[in-house]
Design an enzyme around this catalytic site. Structure first.
Site, PDB file in Angstrom:
ATOM      1  N   SER A   1      53.547  30.956  59.970  1.00 53.47           N
ATOM      2  CA  SER A   1      54.011  29.932  60.919  1.00 53.47           C
ATOM      3  C   SER A   1      54.110  30.453  62.349  1.00 53.47           C
ATOM      4  CB  SER A   1      55.362  29.367  60.476  1.00 53.47           C
ATOM      5  OG  SER A   1      56.400  30.266  60.792  1.00 53.47           O
TER       6      SER A   1
ATOM      7  N   LYS B   1      61.550  32.171  63.989  1.00 60.25           N
ATOM      8  CA  LYS B   1      61.025  31.086  64.823  1.00 60.25           C
ATOM      9  C   LYS B   1      61.414  31.360  66.273  1.00 60.25           C
ATOM     10  CE  LYS B   1      59.426  28.253  61.575  1.00 60.25           C
ATOM     11  NZ  LYS B   1      59.282  29.358  60.595  1.00 60.25           N
TER      12      LYS B   1
END
Lengths: 426, 140
Positions: free
Chosen positions: B60, B96
């Protein structure tokens, strides 16, 4: 100067929770070597069962399942690394530090009680932020009073975690000390406690009000010091020098499965000799005496009571793993003198240690393997890789047959082992 | 078997060892410029006691963080929007980029456009464990 005792709250359990978010806010217990019994529990677990400490794991297992208590094997690699980090962080706030145990440091701090409570809160916040482990900062004018403050935090300010006894008046201090049984004090053994209670000294206040000289006559100089320290006069100094190299090294373990075979024991003893020789090298010492022993369990119905022991003097002090492994094997002929012995525990002890100060014995007297750097090579390999089957003789064999330490519920050794790093989903 | 014995007090039979061998030629022109060699550890680590190594698993955050990268994570740095963090969401660790959207919502953004951002209506649903300061991955 004030003395602060900085100790971690439920240290082992806090380390586990710091690296596993699923454990946060949950009761946690940590088991001893071999997953034998409970050696640590956090407040939540103790609240569910105040008598949880030292209960055998098999008694606790079902309880833990029903109550949602997390159970972990003891991860000493992790606790040791976190402990070093905490001690290092604390050292930034004071030039006077005594690392007292794996989860406690005494430090000297200057300032008013109000200022120091601010400093304490800051230390607490920093350690929490950098390591994830909550610490308490308990302060007083002496080490003994800092320990009293630690009791005060546990009892009255568990959320705040910081207290300086200097904020109390003399009357308040007397009342506080009167509420503490002498046996809760640092350095007062339960035997001395009994003797004191016969003399009508039951609380810390009553101990403080004794004549120190009398305490020394009736007990010893340590009791005298405690009396003086409770009055606010420091007389137990901070021991800032790191402890001297140990003058005896022991590596001993219980087996997860009893050993009934000579070859298995040969492997155990070889491995233990190499483990203890690694410790010897890490503290820079040489040994002149090795003894190895094995014993059958005390309460093991299946075994005949028996223990075997062998001692070997080494003519030249050494730290060589080959020499030490050979010496440890002197135990082997003494094992299994009759049938039916089931060994539960074994160990290797090195004594007569001295510092390796660079003086080399004449080549004639050096064990033939020494100087080839076998020990250093093994240490390097073991540092670099985890649990590799490299060692001398049977100590280097693959997975041992069921006797090695059981740690079924072990968390990741994420600060010491490259192949056990924490993983985050990206 | 021979039993060895010491001829003399070992401290008296030490042979001189020369850790710094005397240079017989011209003295090194560099000796007036003493300097430690570069240390990657020093360069990558601001504060040892606050630094942790992590492994990234997943795509991701590609291409910024290749799958399997080693991460240097610093717990002593304040997480501000724009920094890559290790966050705890629903009891799991995730890597993230911390972000505050135009309407003031906290977001954990993926770098890889094929992966969704995590939008958090409440800040309290998320904890930042540490701030990623370096990404180490093999050159391939």
């Amino acid at each position: 100067m004030s003395i602060a005792l900085i100790d971690a709250e439920s240290f082992y359990a806090s380390c586990e929770a710091a690296f596993d978010p699923k454990l946060r806010g949950r009761p946690i217990v940590v088991l001893s070597n071999n997953d034998g019994c409970v050696v640590a529990a956090n407040t939540l677990a103790k609240r569910i069962d105040p008598g949880i400490m030292f209960k055998p794991y098999f008694q606790v297992q079902a309880w833990a399942n029903t109550m949602g208590v997390a159970v972990r094997s003891s991860n000493y690699e992790l606790y040791g690394a976190v402990s070093n980090r905490i001690a290092e962080i604390i050292s930034r706030y004071s030039a006077w530090q005594e690392v007292y145990s794996i989860d406690e440091s005494f430090v000297g701090l200057r300032g008013t009680p109000e200022e120091l409570e601010q400093v304490g809160r800051y230390i607490r916040r920093t350690v929490r932020q950098l390591t994830g482990v909550p610490v308490r900062v308990a302060m007083g004018r002496t080490k003994s009073l800092a320990k009293v403050a630690a009791l005060g935090i546990k009892r009255a300010f568990p959320e705040d975690g910081v207290l300086h006894l200097g904020r109390y008046s003399d009357e308040q201090m007397s009342a506080i000390l009167d509420s503490i049984p002498v046996t809760d004090l640092w350095g007062v053994a339960s035997r001395s406690g009994k003797k004191l209670s016969v003399m009508n000294v039951r609380t810390a206040r009553e101990l403080r009000d004794l004549d120190p000289k009398w305490a020394r006559r009736k007990f010893n100089v340590n009791m005298e010091r405690i009396v003086i320290e409770l009055r606010g006069e420091p007389c137990i100094p901070l021991e800032m020098v790191p402890p001297a190299a140990k003058d005896q090294l022991i590596f001993s373990r219980s087996f997860s499965k009893k050993i009934t075979d000579k070859r298995d024991m040969e492997q155990v003893i070889s491995l233990y000799a190499q483990r203890v020789s690694a410790r010897l090298r890490s503290q820079g010492s040489l040994t002149s005496h090795l003894s190895s022993w094995a014993m059958a369990g005390w309460a093991d119905e299946g075994s005949v009571p028996h223990s075997a022991q062998a001692s070997v003097g080494l003519s030249v002090p050494t730290d060589d793993p080959i020499t030490l492994t050979k010496a440890a094997r002197a135990l082997l002929p003494k094992l299994f003198p009759f049938d039916g012995v089931r060994y539960a525990r074994a160990g290797v002890v090195l004594t007569d240690l001295r510092q390796a100060d660079g003086v080399q014995p004449l080549a004639l007297f050096r064990p033939e393997f020494e100087g080839r750097g076998v020990g250093q090579a093994l240490d390097l390999i073991n540092q670099r890789f985890t649990d590799v089957p490299v060692g001398v003789g049977l100590g280097g064999m693959k997975r041992p047959p069921g006797w090695e330490m059981k740690r079924d519920l072990l968390s990741k050794r994420c600060l010491t082992n490259w192949d056990e790093l924490l993983v985050a989903a990206a | 078997m021979l039993t060895p014995f010491l001829l003399a007090d070992p401290s008296e039979v030490t042979l001189p060892i020369a850790p710094e061998a005397a240079q017989c030629g011209f003295p090194s022109p560099a000796q007036d410029y003493p300097s430690e060699e570069l240390s990657l550890v020093e360069h990558l680590i601001r504060d040892r006691a606050a630094t942790y190594f992590w492994r990234a698993a997943g795509k991701s955050m590609e291409p910024v963080i290749p799958d399997g990268s080693l991460l240097v994570v610093d717990r002593g740095i304040t997480p501000v929007p724009g920094r890559i963090v290790i966050a705890i969401v629903d009891g799991d660790f995730t890597i993230k980029r911390l972000w505050i959207s135009d309407n003031g919502q906290v977001e954990l953004r993926a770098e890889n456009p094929t992966h969704p951002h995590i939008v958090l209506p409440e800040l309290s649903e998320m904890t930042v464990w540490g701030v990623v300061t370096y990404i180490i991955s093999p050159a391939v």
